[in-house]
Design a protein around this motif. Structure first.
Motif, PDB file in Angstrom:
ATOM      1  N   LYS A   1     -15.684  54.451   2.857  1.00  0.00           N
ATOM      2  CA  LYS A   1     -15.161  55.246   2.296  1.00  0.00           C
ATOM      3  C   LYS A   1     -16.361  56.293   1.602  1.00  0.00           C
ATOM      4  CE  LYS A   1     -11.372  52.235   0.406  1.00  0.00           C
ATOM      5  NZ  LYS A   1     -11.122  51.418  -1.103  1.00  0.00           N
ATOM      6  N   LEU A   2     -17.339  55.745   1.106  1.00  0.00           N
ATOM      7  CA  LEU A   2     -18.392  56.713   0.549  1.00  0.00           C
ATOM      8  C   LEU A   2     -18.976  57.541   1.873  1.00  0.00           C
ATOM      9  CD1 LEU A   2     -20.240  54.088  -1.905  1.00  0.00           C
ATOM     10  CD2 LEU A   2     -18.564  55.876  -2.300  1.00  0.00           C
ATOM     11  N   TYR A   3     -19.225  56.927   2.944  1.00  0.00           N
ATOM     12  CA  TYR A   3     -19.636  57.783   4.099  1.00  0.00           C
ATOM     13  C   TYR A   3     -18.908  58.986   4.365  1.00  0.00           C
ATOM     14  CZ  TYR A   3     -20.466  58.830   8.981  1.00  0.00           C
ATOM     15  OH  TYR A   3     -20.651  59.345  10.266  1.00  0.00           O
ATOM     16  N   LEU A   4     -17.682  58.666   4.309  1.00  0.00           N
ATOM     17  CA  LEU A   4     -16.589  59.968   4.471  1.00  0.00           C
ATOM     18  C   LEU A   4     -16.835  60.962   3.260  1.00  0.00           C
ATOM     19  CD1 LEU A   4     -13.654  57.970   6.056  1.00  0.00           C
ATOM     20  CD2 LEU A   4     -15.103  59.491   7.324  1.00  0.00           C
ATOM     21  N   ASP A   5     -17.159  60.402   2.095  1.00  0.00           N
ATOM     22  CA  ASP A   5     -17.248  61.098   1.002  1.00  0.00           C
ATOM     23  C   ASP A   5     -18.319  62.128   1.083  1.00  0.00           C
ATOM     24  OD1 ASP A   5     -14.822  60.046  -0.312  1.00  0.00           O
ATOM     25  OD2 ASP A   5     -16.047  58.745  -1.402  1.00  0.00           O
ATOM     26  N   PHE A   6     -19.486  61.449   1.438  1.00  0.00           N
ATOM     27  CA  PHE A   6     -20.682  62.254   1.912  1.00  0.00           C
ATOM     28  C   PHE A   6     -20.587  63.214   2.826  1.00  0.00           C
ATOM     29  CE2 PHE A   6     -24.875  63.121   3.472  1.00  0.00           C
ATOM     30  CZ  PHE A   6     -25.695  63.040   2.429  1.00  0.00           C
ATOM     31  N   ILE A   7     -20.086  62.826   4.009  1.00  0.00           N
ATOM     32  CA  ILE A   7     -19.981  63.716   5.237  1.00  0.00           C
ATOM     33  C   ILE A   7     -18.962  64.911   4.957  1.00  0.00           C
ATOM     34  CG2 ILE A   7     -18.952  64.058   7.554  1.00  0.00           C
ATOM     35  CD1 ILE A   7     -21.499  62.683   7.657  1.00  0.00           C
ATOM     36  N   ASN A   8     -17.885  64.642   4.342  1.00  0.00           N
ATOM     37  CA  ASN A   8     -17.151  65.803   3.866  1.00  0.00           C
ATOM     38  C   ASN A   8     -17.643  66.766   2.811  1.00  0.00           C
ATOM     39  OD1 ASN A   8     -14.287  65.723   5.367  1.00  0.00           O
ATOM     40  ND2 ASN A   8     -14.895  63.620   4.744  1.00  0.00           N
ATOM     41  N   MET A   9     -18.239  66.355   1.873  1.00  0.00           N
ATOM     42  CA  MET A   9     -18.949  66.972   0.921  1.00  0.00           C
ATOM     43  C   MET A   9     -20.130  67.793   1.620  1.00  0.00           C
ATOM     44  SD  MET A   9     -20.041  66.253  -2.824  1.00  0.00           S
ATOM     45  CE  MET A   9     -21.030  64.665  -2.418  1.00  0.00           C
ATOM     46  N   PHE A  10     -20.883  67.329   2.651  1.00  0.00           N
ATOM     47  CA  PHE A  10     -22.189  68.065   3.402  1.00  0.00           C
ATOM     48  C   PHE A  10     -21.360  69.192   4.083  1.00  0.00           C
ATOM     49  CE2 PHE A  10     -24.070  68.042   7.579  1.00  0.00           C
ATOM     50  CZ  PHE A  10     -25.032  68.744   7.309  1.00  0.00           C
ATOM     51  N   ILE A  11     -20.102  68.703   4.788  1.00  0.00           N
ATOM     52  CA  ILE A  11     -19.651  70.028   5.813  1.00  0.00           C
ATOM     53  C   ILE A  11     -19.065  70.900   4.913  1.00  0.00           C
ATOM     54  CG2 ILE A  11     -17.813  70.423   7.179  1.00  0.00           C
ATOM     55  CD1 ILE A  11     -18.055  67.458   8.279  1.00  0.00           C
ATOM     56  N   PHE A  12     -18.379  70.725   3.668  1.00  0.00           N
ATOM     57  CA  PHE A  12     -17.817  71.802   2.963  1.00  0.00           C
ATOM     58  C   PHE A  12     -19.004  72.718   2.114  1.00  0.00           C
ATOM     59  CE2 PHE A  12     -13.871  69.332   2.774  1.00  0.00           C
ATOM     60  CZ  PHE A  12     -13.074  70.127   3.674  1.00  0.00           C
ATOM     61  N   LEU A  13     -20.285  71.926   1.990  1.00  0.00           N
ATOM     62  CA  LEU A  13     -21.131  72.683   1.362  1.00  0.00           C
ATOM     63  C   LEU A  13     -22.155  73.583   2.414  1.00  0.00           C
ATOM     64  CD1 LEU A  13     -22.819  70.197  -1.147  1.00  0.00           C
ATOM     65  CD2 LEU A  13     -21.726  72.107  -1.831  1.00  0.00           C
ATOM     66  N   LEU A  14     -22.003  73.019   3.569  1.00  0.00           N
ATOM     67  CA  LEU A  14     -22.584  73.773   4.701  1.00  0.00           C
ATOM     68  C   LEU A  14     -21.869  74.950   4.801  1.00  0.00           C
ATOM     69  CD1 LEU A  14     -25.090  73.537   6.681  1.00  0.00           C
ATOM     70  CD2 LEU A  14     -23.551  72.379   8.351  1.00  0.00           C
ATOM     71  N   GLN A  15     -20.603  74.916   5.000  1.00  0.00           N
ATOM     72  CA  GLN A  15     -19.617  75.783   4.989  1.00  0.00           C
ATOM     73  C   GLN A  15     -19.834  76.925   4.189  1.00  0.00           C
ATOM     74  OE1 GLN A  15     -15.665  74.046   5.532  1.00  0.00           O
ATOM     75  NE2 GLN A  15     -16.211  73.648   7.851  1.00  0.00           N
ATOM     76  N   LEU A  16     -19.926  76.828   3.133  1.00  0.00           N
ATOM     77  CA  LEU A  16     -20.208  77.411   1.711  1.00  0.00           C
ATOM     78  C   LEU A  16     -21.444  78.129   1.756  1.00  0.00           C
ATOM     79  CD1 LEU A  16     -18.540  75.628  -1.148  1.00  0.00           C
ATOM     80  CD2 LEU A  16     -17.649  77.755  -0.237  1.00  0.00           C
ATOM     81  N   PHE A  17     -22.489  77.663   1.923  1.00  0.00           N
ATOM     82  CA  PHE A  17     -23.967  77.953   1.611  1.00  0.00           C
ATOM     83  C   PHE A  17     -24.929  77.946   2.782  1.00  0.00           C
ATOM     84  CE2 PHE A  17     -22.465  75.825  -2.206  1.00  0.00           C
ATOM     85  CZ  PHE A  17     -22.283  77.230  -2.867  1.00  0.00           C
ATOM     86  N   GLY A  18     -24.475  77.480   4.032  1.00  0.00           N
ATOM     87  CA  GLY A  18     -25.370  77.392   5.337  1.00  0.00           C
ATOM     88  C   GLY A  18     -25.799  78.671   5.835  1.00  0.00           C
ATOM     89  N   ASN A  19     -26.827  78.909   6.080  1.00  0.00           N
ATOM     90  CA  ASN A  19     -27.135  80.041   7.053  1.00  0.00           C
ATOM     91  C   ASN A  19     -26.958  79.908   8.371  1.00  0.00           C
ATOM     92  OD1 ASN A  19     -28.276  81.274   4.644  1.00  0.00           O
ATOM     93  ND2 ASN A  19     -30.471  79.988   4.748  1.00  0.00           N
ATOM     94  N   ARG A  20     -26.169  80.845   8.778  1.00  0.00           N
ATOM     95  CA  ARG A  20     -25.855  80.760  10.460  1.00  0.00           C
ATOM     96  C   ARG A  20     -26.813  81.372  11.058  1.00  0.00           C
ATOM     97  NH1 ARG A  20     -20.180  80.068  11.235  1.00  0.00           N
ATOM     98  NH2 ARG A  20     -19.085  79.695   9.074  1.00  0.00           N
ATOM     99  N   GLU A  21     -26.806  80.944  12.297  1.00  0.00           N
ATOM    100  CA  GLU A  21     -27.856  81.430  13.499  1.00  0.00           C
ATOM    101  C   GLU A  21     -27.484  83.045  13.832  1.00  0.00           C
ATOM    102  OE1 GLU A  21     -30.083  80.211  14.775  1.00  0.00           O
ATOM    103  OE2 GLU A  21     -29.940  77.912  14.834  1.00  0.00           O
TER     104      GLU A  21
END
Length: 258
Positions: A238-258
């Motif tokens: 459960k906590l793994y999925l919480d972390f992974i999903n939060m990471f993915i959504f933050l990456l989509q919001l603030f990640g710098n694309r190639e």
């Protein structure tokens, strides 16, 4: 919650034993989750290395952002196999949840680690889209946020169990919206999904931490070590999925694309 649920309900010696067991249980949850995260990160990095190349002689295709992929990369990122890779982790999560009672704790742990490796395969495509520095930066931000939220969920004396139904409905809504956006390809909808997703999985981090704690306290008196072992693995999942999903959504919001 261990303090206010056990104090007065059991004797001092028994309360101390439960609190000690709870600490060991949570250490196992976080330890199992951490190993799963390391497996995912290693798998994603290794697979992306096999799938991409800087040598034109080894490249069989070029992505829109200029990244060159090998025949292996073309297979997992450019063929219909990519849909299986995308949804296979979700199928595996449902399978583990449904069959956990039929497995031994050791088997369940191996299945969790296999799931983590499969998730690494699914996430390896982020190296095609985002810069390596951006991925590391967002990962560290996620780790700090996750640790803070989980600590709050563990230590707060506020009962947040009522959040559960609202958060689960939010997850379902996000999943449906993401499926719809596969066809719409709307940047505005994707931004909204990512922003709401961060909030939902932030809430789930605190909620799941408290639920893991409450489940241990409710069952600790029975002394069923096999059940406690499985409970720790499901808590880690459960906590793994919480972390992974939060990471993915933050990456989509603030990640710098190639």
């Amino acid at each position: 919650m261990a303090q206010y649920q056990t104090t007065g309900a059991v004797g001092g010696v028994r309360a101390a034993a439960i609190d000690e067991g709870l600490r060991a249980h949570m250490n196992k949850v976080y330890g199992t989750m951490s190993i799963g995260m390391l497996i995912t990160a290693a798998a994603a990095w290794a697979i992306s290395g096999l799938a991409t190349t800087t040598d034109p002689a080894m490249a069989v295709a070029q992505m829109g952002n200029g990244k060159m992929v090998t025949s292996f990369g073309a297979l997992i990122y450019g063929s219909p196999l990519k849909w299986l890779i995308m949804f296979a982790p979700l199928i595996m999560v449902f399978g583990l949840s449904a069959m956990i009672n039929r497995m031994s704790a050791a088997t369940a742990q191996l299945v969790f680690y296999a799931f983590a490796a499969l998730m690494g395969l699914s996430l390896s495509s982020i190296f095609l889209i985002y810069t390596g520095f951006s991925i590391v930066q967002i990962f560290l931000i996620t780790a700090i946020a996750f640790a803070s939220l989980s600590l709050w969920g563990y230590t707060t004396k506020k009962d947040i169990s009522a959040w559960g139904s609202f958060l689960i409905m939010g997850v379902v809504g996000i999943f449906v919206a993401m499926l719809v956006n596969i066809f719409l390809q709307s940047p505005a909808l994707m931004f909204a999904i990512s922003a709401i997703g961060v909030l939902i999985f932030a809430g789930l981090t605190a909620y799941d931490t408290q639920q893991i704690k409450n489940e241990y306290i409710a069952h600790a008196a029975h002394g069923d070590q096999e059940w406690l072992g499985k409970s720790a693995i499901m808590g880690a999942l459960k906590l793994y999925l919480d972390f992974i999903n939060m990471f993915i959504f933050l990456l989509q919001l603030f990640g710098n694309r190639e």
